[in-house]
Write a protein that holds these residues in place. Sequence first.
Motif, PDB file in Angstrom:
ATOM      1  N   ASP A  53       0.825  -1.202   0.000  1.00 29.93           N
ATOM      2  CA  ASP A  53       0.000   0.000   0.000  1.00 29.93           C
ATOM      3  C   ASP A  53       0.864   1.258   0.000  1.00 29.93           C
ATOM      4  O   ASP A  53       1.935   1.303   0.611  1.00 29.93           O
ATOM      5  N   ARG A  54       0.382   2.304  -0.667  1.00 29.48           N
ATOM      6  CA  ARG A  54       1.097   3.585  -0.749  1.00 29.48           C
ATOM      7  C   ARG A  54       1.358   4.168   0.645  1.00 29.48           C
ATOM      8  O   ARG A  54       2.432   4.709   0.913  1.00 29.48           O
ATOM      9  N   ILE A  55       0.391   4.047   1.532  1.00 30.05           N
ATOM     10  CA  ILE A  55       0.537   4.594   2.887  1.00 30.05           C
ATOM     11  C   ILE A  55       1.663   3.885   3.628  1.00 30.05           C
ATOM     12  O   ILE A  55       2.485   4.526   4.290  1.00 30.05           O
ATOM     13  N   THR A  56       1.732   2.572   3.496  1.00 26.85           N
ATOM     14  CA  THR A  56       2.793   1.811   4.160  1.00 26.85           C
ATOM     15  C   THR A  56       4.160   2.210   3.603  1.00 26.85           C
ATOM     16  O   THR A  56       5.126   2.367   4.361  1.00 26.85           O
ATOM     17  N   LEU A  57       4.235   2.395   2.305  1.00 28.62           N
ATOM     18  CA  LEU A  57       5.507   2.803   1.694  1.00 28.62           C
ATOM     19  C   LEU A  57       5.936   4.187   2.171  1.00 28.62           C
ATOM     20  O   LEU A  57       7.114   4.413   2.489  1.00 28.62           O
ATOM     21  N   LEU A  58       4.979   5.117   2.245  1.00 27.49           N
ATOM     22  CA  LEU A  58       5.297   6.463   2.751  1.00 27.49           C
ATOM     23  C   LEU A  58       5.689   6.406   4.224  1.00 27.49           C
ATOM     24  O   LEU A  58       6.624   7.087   4.655  1.00 27.49           O
ATOM     25  N   ALA A  59       4.973   5.610   4.994  1.00 27.37           N
ATOM     26  CA  ALA A  59       5.290   5.476   6.420  1.00 27.37           C
ATOM     27  C   ALA A  59       6.710   4.953   6.608  1.00 27.37           C
ATOM     28  O   ALA A  59       7.452   5.454   7.462  1.00 27.37           O
ATOM     29  N   THR A  60       7.079   3.985   5.815  1.00 31.18           N
ATOM     30  CA  THR A  60       8.432   3.425   5.901  1.00 31.18           C
ATOM     31  C   THR A  60       9.480   4.500   5.611  1.00 31.18           C
ATOM     32  O   THR A  60      10.512   4.561   6.273  1.00 31.18           O
ATOM     33  N   GLN A  61       9.191   5.367   4.662  1.00 29.49           N
ATOM     34  CA  GLN A  61      10.153   6.412   4.296  1.00 29.49           C
ATOM     35  C   GLN A  61      10.178   7.575   5.278  1.00 29.49           C
ATOM     36  O   GLN A  61      11.226   8.190   5.471  1.00 29.49           O
ATOM     37  N   ARG A 110     -11.513   2.911   5.364  1.00 33.12           N
ATOM     38  CA  ARG A 110     -10.404   1.979   5.139  1.00 33.12           C
ATOM     39  C   ARG A 110      -9.072   2.713   4.969  1.00 33.12           C
ATOM     40  O   ARG A 110      -8.054   2.310   5.530  1.00 33.12           O
ATOM     41  N   ARG A 111      -9.052   3.806   4.203  1.00 37.60           N
ATOM     42  CA  ARG A 111      -7.811   4.566   3.999  1.00 37.60           C
ATOM     43  C   ARG A 111      -7.384   5.263   5.297  1.00 37.60           C
ATOM     44  O   ARG A 111      -6.200   5.309   5.635  1.00 37.60           O
ATOM     45  N   ILE A 112      -8.357   5.801   6.009  1.00 34.31           N
ATOM     46  CA  ILE A 112      -8.049   6.479   7.266  1.00 34.31           C
ATOM     47  C   ILE A 112      -7.553   5.473   8.298  1.00 34.31           C
ATOM     48  O   ILE A 112      -6.636   5.760   9.070  1.00 34.31           O
ATOM     49  N   MET A 113      -8.123   4.276   8.293  1.00 39.02           N
ATOM     50  CA  MET A 113      -7.641   3.219   9.190  1.00 39.02           C
ATOM     51  C   MET A 113      -6.190   2.851   8.869  1.00 39.02           C
ATOM     52  O   MET A 113      -5.394   2.596   9.777  1.00 39.02           O
ATOM     53  N   MET A 114      -5.858   2.829   7.596  1.00 44.16           N
ATOM     54  CA  MET A 114      -4.464   2.544   7.208  1.00 44.16           C
ATOM     55  C   MET A 114      -3.524   3.624   7.752  1.00 44.16           C
ATOM     56  O   MET A 114      -2.428   3.319   8.231  1.00 44.16           O
ATOM     57  N   LEU A 115      -3.962   4.875   7.674  1.00 42.51           N
ATOM     58  CA  LEU A 115      -3.148   5.966   8.223  1.00 42.51           C
ATOM     59  C   LEU A 115      -3.018   5.824   9.737  1.00 42.51           C
ATOM     60  O   LEU A 115      -1.939   6.027  10.296  1.00 42.51           O
ATOM     61  N   GLU A 116      -4.101   5.481  10.390  1.00 43.74           N
ATOM     62  CA  GLU A 116      -4.077   5.289  11.838  1.00 43.74           C
ATOM     63  C   GLU A 116      -3.151   4.125  12.203  1.00 43.74           C
ATOM     64  O   GLU A 116      -2.347   4.218  13.121  1.00 43.74           O
TER      65      GLU A 116
END
Length: 187
Positions: free
Chosen positions: A25-33, A67-73
């Motif tokens: 997921d894009r959010i996971t990739l951004l979080a990793t960076q 779902r997207r907001i949950m991923m951010l959370e």
Amino acid sequence: MKVDVPAPNDKSKIPLPTLSQINADRITLLATQYWSPQTKDNHLPYDSAIVESIYQAEILGSNFSVRRIMMLEFSQYLENYLWPHYETGKASHAHMMSIIVMINEKFRERVLAWQALLKKPDDFPGFFEQVLHASVAEDHLSNNMREQTNLPLFLNHCFGSMEVQLCRDQVKRLVSLSMWISLQEGR
């Protein structure tokens, strides 16, 4: 004639993502960076364009998809990126709204909502002021009903969190003495 009725707790309508879907997921990739605690030593420097991009694509662009907001959370976006980099007077509307959406999500999930903000309490009065201005300013009113709804929902959470000093200090300024006197003694 027998009709099959799904059980009230049937969660088949919202399929859970697989681990490989979460990792891709894009959010996971951004979080990793940028903010994941697991990659803390390799983070790129803070970039306000990332906050703007996430707000436009993942929150507004998905029409505030749970779902997207949950991923951010799940990625600890509020705790590790939004709030630590919030600066009173410099934060954009997208930055403010992202914080509001994340706090509202914490309340929806029934988890401790104010913990991240308590780590940097000096910025909360400025943040609260920015929220109040956005709530009444005509130039910031969006055509997006979900955005308009999140502002008063956040304020409602603040008023409902009088036990938290951070909220109490800001909210009590908005309530007149006669209203306080009218409250039942236990409250």
